[in-house]
Scaffold this active site. Structure first.
Site, PDB file in Angstrom:
ATOM      1  CG  HIS A  44      -1.644  -1.511   1.200  1.00  0.00           C
ATOM      2  ND1 HIS A  44      -3.253  -1.091   2.018  1.00  0.00           N
ATOM      3  CD2 HIS A  44      -2.325  -2.391   0.656  1.00  0.00           C
ATOM      4  CE1 HIS A  44      -3.842  -1.968   1.823  1.00  0.00           C
ATOM      5  NE2 HIS A  44      -3.230  -2.499   1.720  1.00  0.00           N
ATOM      6  CD  GLU A  46      -2.104   4.242   2.845  1.00  0.00           C
ATOM      7  OE1 GLU A  46      -3.652   4.401   3.147  1.00  0.00           O
ATOM      8  OE2 GLU A  46      -1.724   3.034   1.820  1.00  0.00           O
ATOM      9  CB  CYS A  74      -6.995  -0.370   4.694  1.00  0.00           C
ATOM     10  SG  CYS A  74      -5.069  -1.194   5.354  1.00  0.00           S
ATOM     11  CB  CYS A  77      -2.175   1.537   5.976  1.00  0.00           C
ATOM     12  SG  CYS A  77      -1.689   1.107   4.353  1.00  0.00           S
TER      13      CYS A  77
END
Length: 144
Positions: A44, A46, A74, A77
């Site tokens: 991801h 992040e 999410c 993250c």
């Protein structure tokens, strides 16, 4: 957030979910990245920004850093932000399916954890939402 949006657009051009993240310390960009989830489910934006920022400053503790991301983080993250001691999470679009920064969960504000991140949502919200909607519309059209 504009730089994060450029990263999200780059992800979309590669066929990935258009999410971009930028890690900033004292007005200096430490990392500017986008999702690469099609090759790694943990990649991801992040997570990639946190890893790159920690490597750049040579320290896991990012307490003086702010993370700009086009989509609400999410649980994975948001937890990484807490563990990295991110000062502020600034996001664009809320995520009603997996948002963990106030929508479904509120990990960065959970007083049971050893750090809390400030949160500011809705920054360039419409542009972030439009990009995500365009991506998923195109994806659905391809699968039909």
């Amino acid at each position: 957030m504009t730089l994060a949006l450029h990263q999200a657009e780059a992800a979309m051009l590669r066929g990935d979910v258009p999410v971009g993240a930028v890690l900033v310390e004292n007005d200096e960009v430490l990392a500017s990245v986008s999702n690469t989830k099609t090759t790694d489910p943990t990649a991801h934006a992040e997570i990639k920004a946190i890893r790159a920022g920690a490597e750049r400053i040579g320290n896991w503790n990012l307490r003086d850093c702010d993370l700009y991301v086009t989509l609400e983080p999410c649980p994975m993250c948001a937890g990484a932000c807490v563990n990295a001691r991110i000062r502020t999470i600034i996001f664009g679009a809320s995520d009603p399916r997996a948002g963990a920064v106030g929508t479904l969960y509120d990990i960065p504000s959970d007083r049971r954890l050893n750090h809390r991140c400030a949160v500011r949502g809705g920054v360039l919200k419409e542009r972030c939402e439009t990009l995500l909607k365009e991506y998923f519309i195109k994806r659905r059209m391809k699968s039909e």
